[in-house]
Enzyme design. Structure first.
Site, mmCIF file in Angstrom:
data_model
loop_
_atom_site.group_PDB
_atom_site.id
_atom_site.type_symbol
_atom_site.label_atom_id
_atom_site.label_comp_id
_atom_site.label_asym_id
_atom_site.label_seq_id
_atom_site.Cartn_x
_atom_site.Cartn_y
_atom_site.Cartn_z
ATOM 1 C CB CYS A 1 4.636 -12.630 -4.657
ATOM 2 S SG CYS A 1 5.897 -13.254 -5.746
ATOM 3 C CE LYS B 1 7.459 -17.182 -2.345
ATOM 4 N NZ LYS B 1 8.291 -16.292 -3.073
ATOM 5 C CB VAL C 1 11.357 -16.843 -10.204
ATOM 6 C CG1 VAL C 1 12.168 -17.817 -9.377
ATOM 7 C CG2 VAL C 1 10.456 -16.005 -9.322
HETATM 8 C C1 UDX Z 1 7.286 -9.782 -2.648
HETATM 9 C C2 UDX Z 1 8.169 -10.177 -1.464
HETATM 10 O O1 UDX Z 1 8.701 -9.001 -0.853
HETATM 11 C C3 UDX Z 1 9.267 -11.121 -1.929
HETATM 12 O O2 UDX Z 1 10.051 -11.536 -0.823
HETATM 13 C C4 UDX Z 1 8.574 -12.335 -2.562
HETATM 14 O O3 UDX Z 1 9.426 -13.364 -2.883
HETATM 15 C C5 UDX Z 1 7.749 -11.872 -3.757
HETATM 16 O O4 UDX Z 1 6.766 -10.936 -3.282
HETATM 17 P P1 UDX Z 1 7.370 -8.040 -4.651
HETATM 18 O O5 UDX Z 1 6.100 -8.658 -5.126
HETATM 19 O O6 UDX Z 1 8.436 -7.727 -5.652
HETATM 20 O O7 UDX Z 1 8.054 -8.993 -3.554
HETATM 21 O O8 UDX Z 1 6.963 -6.673 -3.946
HETATM 22 P P2 UDX Z 1 7.207 -5.911 -2.572
HETATM 23 O O9 UDX Z 1 8.273 -4.893 -2.740
HETATM 24 O O10 UDX Z 1 7.349 -6.833 -1.452
HETATM 25 O O11 UDX Z 1 5.816 -5.103 -2.469
HETATM 26 C C6 UDX Z 1 4.562 -5.781 -2.658
HETATM 27 C C7 UDX Z 1 3.411 -4.827 -2.572
HETATM 28 O O12 UDX Z 1 3.235 -4.366 -1.243
HETATM 29 C C8 UDX Z 1 3.519 -3.563 -3.431
HETATM 30 O O13 UDX Z 1 2.274 -3.350 -4.070
HETATM 31 C C9 UDX Z 1 3.819 -2.457 -2.444
HETATM 32 O O14 UDX Z 1 3.299 -1.225 -2.868
HETATM 33 C C10 UDX Z 1 3.099 -2.961 -1.189
HETATM 34 N N1 UDX Z 1 3.679 -2.475 0.071
HETATM 35 C C11 UDX Z 1 4.916 -2.878 0.458
HETATM 36 C C12 UDX Z 1 2.931 -1.644 0.912
HETATM 37 O O15 UDX Z 1 1.788 -1.281 0.601
HETATM 38 N N2 UDX Z 1 3.473 -1.248 2.116
HETATM 39 C C13 UDX Z 1 4.697 -1.643 2.519
HETATM 40 O O16 UDX Z 1 5.111 -1.251 3.619
HETATM 41 C C14 UDX Z 1 5.446 -2.469 1.663
#
Ligand code: UDX
Length: 453
Positions: free
Chosen positions: A259, A203, A12
């Site tokens: 996250c 958040k 971040v």
């Molecule tokens: C997330 C939030 O999207 C972001 O806004 C926040 O500030 C930080 O956390 P990130 O951790 O980078 O971002 O990942 P993201 O792309 O959101 O995916 C998180 C997890 O969810 C991944 O393991 C992904 O495989 C899973 N996922 C996502 C699913 O299983 N199904 C979905 O439809 C979307």
């Protein structure tokens, strides 16, 4: 315009610092990790973030951004101080604020002139209020506090910073909010001005809601497997309702990352500490834990005992296009397979170096085709489009069994070679054949494998 300081050069902090420089500000970033700072000072990013490298190099060249381990220098030089240090989960599920607290202590002891402290780290609801009260009670009126949560997705963090959906600014007093809002005045998006408490909760609630959406569709997927429905069609049909929308309805083997798991647990704990049992979040967490076991359950159905079996795993990071393995479901799947006594051969395009630090007894291969060599099944654990482009005929030819557990529903059965047994999440089992697809053919698949072995 004064200088901006960013304390903490993790995901971040680094993206925030470099993007603020890209927006035309003078930025100094501080971190206690000498190796990280040495690298960053010559343009080497410690994280893999596709769009970051070019703007890091450019802003270094133009001397818009600099890096130092001297945090007091950052505090002295900058009048706006972004805090972006880690807030890991403690053993009891709360947020560990020790890094945030020590930065605040340092600001309090070093800052003599006006400072605006901007909290980017995800901190428990109420933290901002406590700091504001502390500054007020200790004659530190020259320090203002603003909560400005980040919503950056790894792999798209620069885009998410530069083209956000919204900007949330919590706090008030002495023009601080206006100064921070000015940093983002080129963004034509909704600005939410509110209290620090609301900003902090926005958040957590956003991440918890997205995690809930994933756990919900995963439960629908599990039901689809039982009743012979196809979750991708169900999700598409649901997503056309604008109140639902099509995003975050991809069924799979659970969410991971730095996250979602942390924030959902922290919100549940926070509710508990404030006297409210947030029942829904307990279930969201439990569903996610159970979902990670789906590949093992499916493999057991097809193969029986997994002890001594060779299983290939494609995908070790928590999602594609990153080297981040924090709370990665792929890593958990490997551990669960090892717990069952299976021998694991694994590949990941970016995450292998990190995976090697946390996994033992795994054969890591630098080529996805080698994962297939002699294995009785392959599990796909990340939604990496790279796996859809593999030559599955070549893979099929070297596998001991033609079984693929697609934990992210990325493979299209119509593009796969004849003979593959494809088991997806909420899409049943199909034996790919030239004539037709066998839908919901758990028994057929099972029998064909048992006969083959
Ligand atoms: C997330 C939030 O999207 C972001 O806004 C926040 O500030 C930080 O956390 P990130 O951790 O980078 O971002 O990942 P993201 O792309 O959101 O995916 C998180 C997890 O969810 C991944 O393991 C992904 O495989 C899973 N996922 C996502 C699913 O299983 N199904 C979905 O439809 C979307």
């Amino acid at each position: 315009m004064g200088k901006i300081g960013v304390i903490g050069c993790g995901y971040v902090g680094l993206v925030t610092g470099v993007c603020l420089a890209e927006l035309g500000n003078d930025v100094v970033c501080g971190d206690i990790d000498q190796k990280k700072i040495d690298g960053l000072s010559i343009g080497i990013s410690p994280i893999y973030e596709p769009e970051l490298q070019p703007i890091l190099e450019q802003n270094l060249r133009q001397e818009k951004v600099s890096f130092t381990t001297d945090l007091d220098q950052v505090i002295r030089e900058a009048d706006i101080l972004f805090i972006a240090v880690g807030t890991p989960t403690t053993a009891i599920g709360t947020s560990d604020l020790s890094q945030v607290n020590s930065v605040i202590d340092r600001i309090v002891s070093t800052a003599v002139d006006e400072k605006i402290v901007v909290m980017k780290s995800t901190v428990p609801v109420g933290t901002g209020d406590k700091f504001c009260q502390f500054f007020g009670c200790n004659g530190l009126s020259h320090i203002s506090y603003v909560s400005n949560p980040e919503f950056l997705r790894e792999g798209q963090a620069v885009h998410d910073f530069m083209v956000p959906d919204r900007v949330v600014i919590g706090g008030g007093g002495s023009g601080a909010v206006e100064r921070i809002a000015k940093l983002y005045d080129s963004f034509e998006v909704p600005f939410i001005y509110t209290s620090t408490t609301n900003a902090e909760l926005i958040k957590y609630a956003s991440n918890a809601f997205l995690a809930t959406k994933i756990s919900f569709i995963n439960e629908i997927a599990n039901l689809c497997d039982e009743v012979g429905a196809d979750v991708s069609v169900v999700a598409e049909g649901m997503g056309h309702d604008p109140r639902i929308n099509p995003y975050f309805l991809r069924a799979g083997i659970g969410y991971g990352g730095s996250c979602f798991p942390k924030d959902v647990k922290a919100l549940k704990q926070l509710a508990g500490h404030n006297g409210y049992h947030f029942e829904l979040l307990s279930t969201v967490i439990e569903v996610n834990e159970m979902q990670k076991t789906r590949p093992v359950q499916k493999l057991r159905k097809h193969l029986g005992e997994l002890y001594g079996r060779n299983i290939g795993v494609l995908g070790l990071t928590f999602k594609p296009h990153t080297d981040d393995i924090r709370e990665s479901v792929g890593i958990d799947v490997v551990k669960l397979l090892q717990f069952e006594g299976a021998r694991v051969i694994a590949f990941d395009p970016l995450g292998m170096d990190h995976a090697k630090k946390v996994l033992t007894g795994v054969e890591f291969v630098g080529d996805p085709y080698k994962v297939a060599d002699g294995v009785e099944a392959i599990v796909i654990a990340t939604e990496d489009p790279f796996y859809t482009e593999l030559d599955w005929q070549q893979i099929l030819e070297v596998m001991a069994n033609p079984l693929v557990i697609d934990g992210r529903n990325i493979l299209n059965p119509d593009s796969l070679p004849e003979g593959i047994i494809l088991d997806q999440i909420g899409r049943g089992v199909r034996i790919v054949s030239s004539g037709s697809d066998y839908r919901d053919t758990q028994d057929v698949a099972l029998n064909s494998l048992r006969k083959a072995s």
